[in-house]
Design an enzyme around this catalytic site. Sequence first.
Site, PDB file in Angstrom:
ATOM      1  N   SER A  51     -73.663  24.046 -29.020  1.00  0.00           N
ATOM      2  CA  SER A  51     -75.353  24.562 -28.826  1.00  0.00           C
ATOM      3  C   SER A  51     -75.440  24.885 -29.893  1.00  0.00           C
ATOM      4  CB  SER A  51     -74.403  26.135 -28.330  1.00  0.00           C
ATOM      5  OG  SER A  51     -73.517  26.475 -29.864  1.00  0.00           O
ATOM      6  N   TYR A 191     -69.485  34.764 -44.145  1.00  0.00           N
ATOM      7  CA  TYR A 191     -70.350  34.101 -44.339  1.00  0.00           C
ATOM      8  C   TYR A 191     -70.859  32.909 -45.244  1.00  0.00           C
ATOM      9  CZ  TYR A 191     -73.957  30.754 -41.806  1.00  0.00           C
ATOM     10  OH  TYR A 191     -74.589  29.615 -41.687  1.00  0.00           O
TER      11      TYR A 191
END
Length: 366
Positions: A51, A191
């Site tokens: 993706s 992150y």
Amino acid sequence: MSQNKQEESLADNNTKVTDTEVLEKLRLPVFKNLVLKKLADQVMVITGASSGIGLVTARMAASKGAKVVLAARNEKALKQLTAELNEQGHPAIYVKADVGREEDVNIIAETAIKEFGHFNTWVNNAGLSIYGHAMEVTNDDIRQLFDTNFWSVVYGTKAAVSHFKKEGSPGAIINVGSIFGDRGTVIQSTYAAAKFAVHGWTESVRMELEKENAPVSVTLIHPGRIDTPYNEHAKSYLDKQPGHRGMIYPPEAVAEAILHSAENPKRDMYVGSQAKAAALLGTLFPRLTDKVMEKVMYPTQHLNKPSQPMDENNLYQPGYGMHERGTNKGWKRSGSMYVKVSKYPVLSSMIAVGIGAIAWSAWKRK
């Protein structure tokens, strides 16, 4: 002779020398004959290929003639993508793999070599995120994210370097970093921390390989905010659904930077002026940048709708595949001029000088 005296002697020399000659005279490392193959002659490994950026990169690389080795956890999506590319006449294979596991990454490399005899470019692209305040995110979730976002890059780098050295022919490692690997952010602290680690690993490995004159080009991609399903796949501790708001760049712009770096040794490629600006401002004005980020990043990392349930994410299992874009809202750019400028630095510099000369001439006439 000391390095300072060597530098002085070079400065006193009126003969034009190239950057490579300067490095050689100063006895600093420089890659010898590091010429990368054209995409049409390459085998490219792409992680996170099911993706977003990985999916777009796979399709673009295949369309340019590259043989692709696709890796991700979502086997259904990989089968579909591989069949799509094969039907179009593009050689492609897939490996179902959790790149947070070293043994899975080694299987990717072994499969590529078994099927095609070698590989020329390895793209460490797989990544996921967690939206939540640092003190709320569990340590188990943080470790899981680091397995995918950081350790996969370590494993992929080692597998690729080992292969390129064994082959003795130049190859490219392309690590996909982030705007938040140059500049921390609120809400996505986990992150950002993992991407900082990726950036540090990439720079350090590049210098070591350069020092030993290894046949490896190491590129770090610095994407800004990209319109992918990244936000929908993320684990959310928020009340509202994660998502980018503001200026957003298409995944094709990142793929363009990746494919250019696969053919041309590049140190860094920034995708979007926002990525370069954030890195520069964070270095020059760190406290001001802190305040700006605190003001801007809270309202622009979520959408105006309730968040999906916390257990609906791809942190521990595959997310849905075959989607290039996400549900982000904002000013969606059609591409990145910064990437295009970076591909042709000499021409871009000449154009900038020309524009400056014209502007100066017009101002002098006033």
